[in-house]
Design an enzyme around this catalytic site. Structure first.
Site, PDB file in Angstrom:
ATOM      1  N   THR A 188       0.805  -1.227   0.000  1.00  0.00           N
ATOM      2  CA  THR A 188       0.000   0.000   0.000  1.00  0.00           C
ATOM      3  C   THR A 188       0.834   1.272   0.000  1.00  0.00           C
ATOM      4  OG1 THR A 188      -0.052   0.002   2.405  1.00  0.00           O
ATOM      5  CG2 THR A 188      -1.895  -1.077   1.289  1.00  0.00           C
ATOM      6  N   LYS A 189       2.138   1.147  -0.191  1.00  0.00           N
ATOM      7  CA  LYS A 189       2.988   2.337  -0.110  1.00  0.00           C
ATOM      8  C   LYS A 189       3.046   3.063  -1.462  1.00  0.00           C
ATOM      9  CE  LYS A 189       3.722   1.890   4.250  1.00  0.00           C
ATOM     10  NZ  LYS A 189       4.340   0.804   4.893  1.00  0.00           N
ATOM     11  N   ASN A 190       3.588   4.275  -1.466  1.00  0.00           N
ATOM     12  CA  ASN A 190       3.587   5.083  -2.692  1.00  0.00           C
ATOM     13  C   ASN A 190       4.357   4.425  -3.827  1.00  0.00           C
ATOM     14  OD1 ASN A 190       2.097   6.872  -1.249  1.00  0.00           O
ATOM     15  ND2 ASN A 190       3.590   8.529  -1.247  1.00  0.00           N
TER      16      ASN A 190
END
Ligand SMILES: *Cc1c(COP(=O)(O)O)cnc(C)c1O
Length: 379
Positions: free
Chosen positions: A180-182
């Site tokens: 879910t990280k950038n």
């Protein structure tokens, strides 16, 4: 309507890159990992980047590589993902929580100064949600007391404050490429550092302390290798790097899209009484990893339930971790130990913030928050 809390933006380019790697000889840490490390370091404006299997392993092996072990105290924040503090314990050290700034949720540099003891060996700030901590203050403090400064930059690929980016003033900054990280590879992490000798030590630490990596052993003729220190197995591998490489040129574009979504949320919620928004520190660029709002503590869980009923994916980043069972039992922390972190942890909730969100989905999130707000008892 269902608006997911998060959806990745991986597409044909990333798929093609992975397929190309699958057709190659190298699947573990090889040419793609090296190419990613070089490109990521260049993006961040630091000398070196070293790829890891996760931010968690990057954090604890960095602590270990910097000599932190039993008896050493590391100052950090209770308002973070558990990985930050767990990494300190995994390295053998003792986490010392210091309360956060009420306005940002970031580690309060003022309180850090007061918590430094003869046992303190490092400070581990977290750039929460993508807002940079006051790195200039923290660097000064670290230098005055001879401490290491390690950044948990899991939320902060794009961040900047006072002309400084993650990894530029810290001894090291640790990044996450979790699902879910950038920047997203499902799992993965990296350490950015300007210290060449630390980068070399991290290469050993992530690979059993072997002085020749698999890629070195593969190229040319067989050479004996040595084990020069006790390391772990925590390297990034080429399939992860293949997923990450095509994302690097899109960082700025994706960031702008998330900024526009955040701006839409901010203007929609600015007038809602009882709803508080964080204000980014001045002279800073918010990485816009998470968009959070604060609602009254007594209605937060009802907000969560109603938003999810309305099909809006939401979550909590984070409830203060000193109140989790393990931390309470092991360190004796309790409610009241860190009131600012507790207050944010009791009131916060995170809304969808991802590149592919459509206009009608953004409007649905806004309308759903407004509907929940209409039911708040503002006393
Ligand atoms: C996601 C996250 C981590 C852990 O990252 P992994 O790559 O899953 O190990 C650490 N710290 C913070 C603040 C995070 O959000």
């Amino acid at each position: 309507m269902k608006v997911e809390f998060y959806r990745h933006a991986l597409g044909e380019e990333e798929i093609a890159s992975v397929v190309e790697t699958l057709h190659s000889v190298f699947l573990t840490a090889g040419p793609k990992t090296r190419a990613f490390e070089a490109a990521f370091a260049e993006y961040l404006g630091v000398r070196r980047a070293v790829g890891f299997s996760s931010c968690t392993s990057a954090l604890w092996l960095t602590l270990r590589a910097l000599g932190i072990g039993p008896g050493d105290e590391v100052i950090t924040t209770p308002l973070t993902f558990i990985a930050t503090a767990n990494a300190i314990i995994e390295a053998g050290g003792t986490p010392v929580f210091v309360d956060v700034e009420p306005t940002t949720g970031n580690l309060d540099a003022e309180r850090v100064a007061a918590a430094i003891t003869a046992r303190t060996k490092a400070i581990l700030p977290v750039h929460l949600y993508g807002q940079m901590c006051d790195m200039r203050r923290l660097r000064l403090l670290a230098d005055q007391h001879g401490l290491a400064l390690i950044e948990d930059a899991a939320h902060c690929v794009e961040g900047e404050r006072d002309g400084v980016r993650p990894g530029q003033l810290g001894d090291a900054a640790c990044f996450s490429f979790y699902a879910t990280k950038n920047l997203c590879a499902g799992e993965g992490g990296a350490v950015a550092t300007n210290r060449e000798e630390l980068a070399e030590r991290l290469l050993l630490c992530r690979s059993h302390g072997m002085n020749k990596a698999a890629a070195d052993r593969h190229h040319g003729l067989y050479q004996h290798w040595d084990m020069v220190c006790l390391g772990q197995k925590a390297n990034m591998f080429d399939i992860q790097a293949a997923l990450l490489l095509p994302q690097l040129p899109k960082i700025a574009h994706h960031w702008q899209r998330r900024c526009a979504i955040a701006a839409a949320y901010e203007s929609a919620f600015a007038g809602l009484s009882g709803v508080t928004l964080h204000h980014a520190p001045r002279d800073s660029r918010h990485a816009r990893h998470l968009f959070t709002i604060l609602v009254p503590a007594e209605s937060r869980d009802r907000f969560l339930a109603q938003l999810q009923e309305a099909g809006v994916g939401c979550t909590v980043n984070y409830r203060a971790i000193h109140l989790l069972t393990y931390y309470r039992e092991r360190f004796g922390w309790q409610r009241g130990s860190f009131p600012n972190a507790e207050s944010i942890g009791d009131r916060t909730l995170s809304l969808p913030l991802w590149v592919g969100l459509q206009e009608h989905e953004i409007q649905h999130v806004i309308a759903s928050v407004r509907a929940c707000h209409a039911g708040i008892d503002l006393g």
